[in-house]
Design a protein around this motif. Structure first.
Motif, short mmCIF file in Angstrom:
data_model
loop_
_atom_site.label_atom_id
_atom_site.label_comp_id
_atom_site.label_asym_id
_atom_site.label_seq_id
_atom_site.Cartn_x
_atom_site.Cartn_y
_atom_site.Cartn_z
N ALA A 267 20.38 6.37 1.49
CA ALA A 267 19.46 5.60 2.33
C ALA A 267 18.00 5.78 1.95
CB ALA A 267 19.66 5.99 3.80
N ASP A 268 17.62 6.98 1.53
CA ASP A 268 16.21 7.28 1.30
C ASP A 268 15.84 7.39 -0.17
OD1 ASP A 268 15.76 7.24 3.99
OD2 ASP A 268 16.01 9.38 4.27
N ALA A 269 16.77 7.05 -1.06
CA ALA A 269 16.45 7.09 -2.49
C ALA A 269 17.18 5.99 -3.24
CB ALA A 269 16.78 8.46 -3.08
N ALA A 270 18.47 6.18 -3.51
CA ALA A 270 19.18 5.27 -4.41
C ALA A 270 19.17 3.82 -3.93
CB ALA A 270 20.62 5.75 -4.60
N TYR A 271 19.38 3.62 -2.62
CA TYR A 271 19.49 2.23 -2.17
C TYR A 271 18.14 1.59 -1.88
CZ TYR A 271 22.13 -1.82 -0.87
OH TYR A 271 22.67 -3.09 -0.86
N ARG A 272 17.07 2.31 -2.16
CA ARG A 272 15.75 1.70 -2.12
C ARG A 272 15.36 1.19 -3.51
NH1 ARG A 272 12.11 4.28 2.60
NH2 ARG A 272 13.81 4.75 4.03
N TYR A 273 16.32 1.11 -4.40
CA TYR A 273 16.09 0.59 -5.75
C TYR A 273 15.52 -0.83 -5.71
CZ TYR A 273 19.77 -2.75 -5.25
OH TYR A 273 20.49 -3.82 -4.81
N GLY A 274 15.96 -1.61 -4.72
CA GLY A 274 15.61 -3.03 -4.68
C GLY A 274 14.12 -3.29 -4.57
N HIS A 275 13.36 -2.32 -4.05
CA HIS A 275 11.91 -2.49 -3.98
C HIS A 275 11.34 -2.67 -5.37
CE1 HIS A 275 12.17 0.03 -0.03
NE2 HIS A 275 12.64 -1.18 0.11
N ASP A 330 11.54 -0.43 -13.38
CA ASP A 330 10.74 0.41 -14.26
C ASP A 330 9.90 1.43 -13.51
OD1 ASP A 330 8.84 -1.19 -13.09
OD2 ASP A 330 8.19 -2.18 -14.95
N GLY A 331 10.19 1.63 -12.24
CA GLY A 331 9.43 2.60 -11.45
C GLY A 331 8.17 2.05 -10.84
N ARG A 332 7.87 0.77 -11.09
CA ARG A 332 6.65 0.16 -10.56
C ARG A 332 7.00 -0.94 -9.56
NH1 ARG A 332 5.90 0.40 -16.24
NH2 ARG A 332 4.40 2.01 -16.86
N LEU A 333 6.16 -1.08 -8.54
CA LEU A 333 6.34 -2.10 -7.51
C LEU A 333 5.26 -3.15 -7.60
CD1 LEU A 333 8.32 0.05 -6.49
CD2 LEU A 333 7.50 -0.39 -4.16
N ALA A 334 5.63 -4.38 -7.28
CA ALA A 334 4.69 -5.49 -7.30
C ALA A 334 3.54 -5.24 -6.32
CB ALA A 334 5.41 -6.79 -6.94
N ALA A 335 2.40 -5.87 -6.62
CA ALA A 335 1.19 -5.65 -5.82
C ALA A 335 1.41 -5.96 -4.35
CB ALA A 335 0.04 -6.49 -6.38
N SER A 336 2.25 -6.96 -4.05
CA SER A 336 2.46 -7.33 -2.65
C SER A 336 3.17 -6.23 -1.87
CB SER A 336 3.26 -8.64 -2.56
OG SER A 336 4.53 -8.49 -3.16
N LEU A 337 3.84 -5.30 -2.57
CA LEU A 337 4.50 -4.17 -1.91
C LEU A 337 3.64 -2.93 -1.89
CD1 LEU A 337 8.15 -4.50 -3.28
CD2 LEU A 337 7.11 -5.58 -1.29
N ILE A 338 2.65 -2.85 -2.77
CA ILE A 338 1.71 -1.73 -2.75
C ILE A 338 0.69 -1.92 -1.62
CG2 ILE A 338 -0.07 -0.52 -4.08
CD1 ILE A 338 2.73 0.04 -5.08
N TRP A 400 14.04 9.07 -5.64
CA TRP A 400 13.84 7.61 -5.67
C TRP A 400 13.18 7.18 -6.97
CZ3 TRP A 400 8.96 5.04 -5.48
CH2 TRP A 400 9.05 3.64 -5.40
N PHE A 401 12.10 7.83 -7.35
CA PHE A 401 11.38 7.47 -8.57
C PHE A 401 12.24 7.76 -9.79
CE2 PHE A 401 8.32 8.30 -12.01
CZ PHE A 401 7.60 7.11 -11.97
N TYR A 402 12.96 8.87 -9.78
CA TYR A 402 13.82 9.22 -10.90
C TYR A 402 14.87 8.13 -11.14
CZ TYR A 402 16.94 11.98 -13.87
OH TYR A 402 17.72 12.43 -14.91
N ILE A 403 15.46 7.63 -10.07
CA ILE A 403 16.50 6.61 -10.20
C ILE A 403 15.94 5.33 -10.80
CG2 ILE A 403 17.92 5.06 -8.78
CD1 ILE A 403 18.61 7.59 -7.09
N ALA A 412 17.90 -0.44 -19.59
CA ALA A 412 16.91 -1.47 -19.92
C ALA A 412 16.33 -2.15 -18.68
CB ALA A 412 17.51 -2.52 -20.85
N GLY A 413 16.40 -1.47 -17.52
CA GLY A 413 15.83 -2.02 -16.30
C GLY A 413 16.67 -3.08 -15.63
N ASP A 414 17.88 -3.33 -16.15
CA ASP A 414 18.72 -4.40 -15.61
C ASP A 414 19.65 -3.93 -14.50
OD1 ASP A 414 17.82 -6.58 -17.13
OD2 ASP A 414 19.00 -5.93 -18.86
N ARG A 415 19.99 -2.67 -14.48
CA ARG A 415 20.87 -2.14 -13.43
C ARG A 415 20.63 -0.64 -13.29
NH1 ARG A 415 25.16 0.49 -15.82
NH2 ARG A 415 25.68 -0.09 -17.97
N LEU A 416 21.27 -0.04 -12.32
CA LEU A 416 21.09 1.38 -12.07
C LEU A 416 21.79 2.21 -13.14
CD1 LEU A 416 21.59 1.56 -8.20
CD2 LEU A 416 19.45 1.53 -9.48
#
Length: 471
Positions: A267-275, A330-338, A400-403, A412-416
């Motif tokens: 809940a607090d790491a792996a499944y927050r990948y979608g962000h 890639d560990g980075r979030l779009a500006a609208s989420l920052i 979360w960041f590690y995942i 290649a950033g396409d899947r977990l």
């Protein structure tokens, strides 16, 4: 439990309805306080790797990493992108479907700051993929969700393109979080329409009126569950891992029947990948302008007819041009989420809390998650190198960041990658196996029977179910 021979989408009810009886009726005096398939008390969270020590990173370091200009801010690297940009292989709608799943199985309303004991966390959702977020307590317990003239069907907005709302524009839906932005709302509406279409199909097949709602709920729920296992998960974690967990069971998460819970590592790491898959901008219709998710597509208000989403813009639909793609992990979030708008975050004490990356990083610290390196070692997979982690983390990398970085460098950033994929696959399949009403528990070999545009049923078929706009 076998499908009914006269209609391949129907379920044999000789063993009793898995979701309990919700005959469309007006006798609200007899309406139960809670649906029978919800927990009798708040569902607890748990730990997938209880023997691993909490990481305990300095919160100030987490806030710097997740804030403006930090390592999680995609705007910093936008000008350095290759001509191909940061598009991933899969379509842009998949992380939003993942969000719908999250809303179906978790609802944690505790604060994000320090002082929250993980043992006191409670999940306001039943830990089941049972579409509770749309059905809630059914037409008896929540009559305002259903059509007064036909209570077996969901009520839609006046023109059928929005959910019903009160006089102040607040959505009347099973989970208000599905109104947070245009995409989650559009998928919610599509599910309501799919249910209504299934009601029409069952009636045409001669199902007794007293059984229509329950039948339709089961048909939609099982197709949704099957899509999670056979369409969503293979794209997210890879088909071989899905098949392994299905055949061998979960090694780290295998709750007994009726004893499911949500692991904090999920809940607090792996499944927050979608962000990390949210694009910088989106088109709503073919040839339309590209706009950011926030603030342009924020929800919590009526959806005007000129702001509707063509689902073929975010999901690949047969006969239509390819959809927009999700952002590469890639560990980075779009500006609208920052910089989330106040409609989403509410009033905050610190400006950094407007960053979803800050919230994700702090959440993992608050709930005492282990480092990504420790989880990798436990799973027996090679850890990421310091050069792959963008910045030094003194005692280990937040899970979360590690995942997210693992997805970048291992897939290649396409899947977990192996850590994130193992957690997500085991939990979602484990939740279905622990649910006495799911298709995996009742009929593991069950196959979808609703119409499909291609050789097999997939998510696009569920969301654009032929004739789903009617009713």
């Amino acid at each position: 439990m076998q499908p009914d021979a006269t209609y391949p989408g129907r379920i044999d009810r000789s063993h009793g309805h898995p979701h309990g009886s919700h005959v469309a009726a007006r006798d609200h005096c007899l309406a139960p306080a809670r649906a029978v398939d919800r927990p009798t008390g708040p569902a607890r969270y748990g730990r997938m790797f209880p023997d691993l020590s909490p990481l305990g990173t300095d919160p100030h370091l987490l806030m710097r990493a997740g804030g403006d200009g930090g390592v999680c801010d995609a705007a910093v690297a936008l000008d350095e992108l290759s001509p191909g940009g940061d598009d991933a292989t899969e379509a842009a709608g998949w992380p939003f479907f993942g969000q719908i799943i999250a809303h179906d199985i978790t609802a944690d309303r505790s604060p994000i700051g320090a002082g929250v004991s993980p043992e006191t966390l409670r999940n306001a959702r039943a830990p089941m993929l049972n579409l509770e977020m749309i059905y809630s307590d059914g037409p008896i317990g929540c009559p305002y969700l259903f059509d007064l003239s036909d209570p077996a069907k969901f009520l839609l907005g006046p023109d059928g393109g929005d959910v019903p709302r009160n006089q102040q524009g607040v959505a009347l839906i099973g989970d208000p979080r599905n109104d947070v932005h245009l995409f989650s709302l559009s998928l919610h509406v599509a599910l309501l329409k799919a249910h209504n279409k299934i009601v029409d199909l069952l009636r045409a097949d001669g199902v007794a009126e007293a059984d229509v709602f329950d039948e339709a709920r089961t048909v939609l729920t099982w197709h949704y569950q099957w899509t999670v296992v056979r369409d969503f998960l293979p794209r997210l974690v890879g088909a071989p891992l899905v098949e392994q967990v299905l055949s061998e069971g979960g090694r780290w998460f295998a709750p007994k029947l009726g004893e499911a819970y949500i692991p904090l590592e999920f809940a607090d790491a792996a499944y927050r990948y979608g962000h990390g898959q949210i694009r910088h901008t989106y088109r709503l219709v073919e040839g339309g302008p590209a706009v950011p998710l926030f603030p342009d597509l924020v929800g919590f208000g009526p959806l005007p007819s000129n702001r509707r989403l063509d689902l073929a813009q975010i999901f690949d639909v047969p006969g239509r041009p390819p959809a927009q793609r999700a952002k590469r992990l890639d560990g980075r979030l779009a500006a609208s989420l920052i910089g989330l708008p106040e409609q989403v975050t509410g009033a905050v004490d610190e400006a950094a809390y407007r960053s979803l990356a800050v919230r994700d990083l702090l959440r993992g610290g608050t709930t005492g998650l282990p480092s990504g390196e420790d989880v990798a070692a436990l799973l027996g997979v090679p850890s990421l190198t310091p050069d792959e982690l963008d910045q030094p983390w003194p005692n280990g990398t937040p899970l979360w960041f590690y995942i997210l970085k693992e997805a970048e460098y291992r897939c290649a950033g396409d899947r977990l990658g192996p850590v994130g994929g193992q957690i997500v696959a085991e939990v979602l399949i484990g939740l279905l196996r622990a649910d006495t009403a799911s298709y995996l528990s009742r009929e593991p070999d069950w196959e979808p029977a609703l119409p499909s545009a291609g050789t097999g049923f997939d998510l696009a078929d569920l969301f654009v179910l032929e004739g789903a706009g009617a009713g």
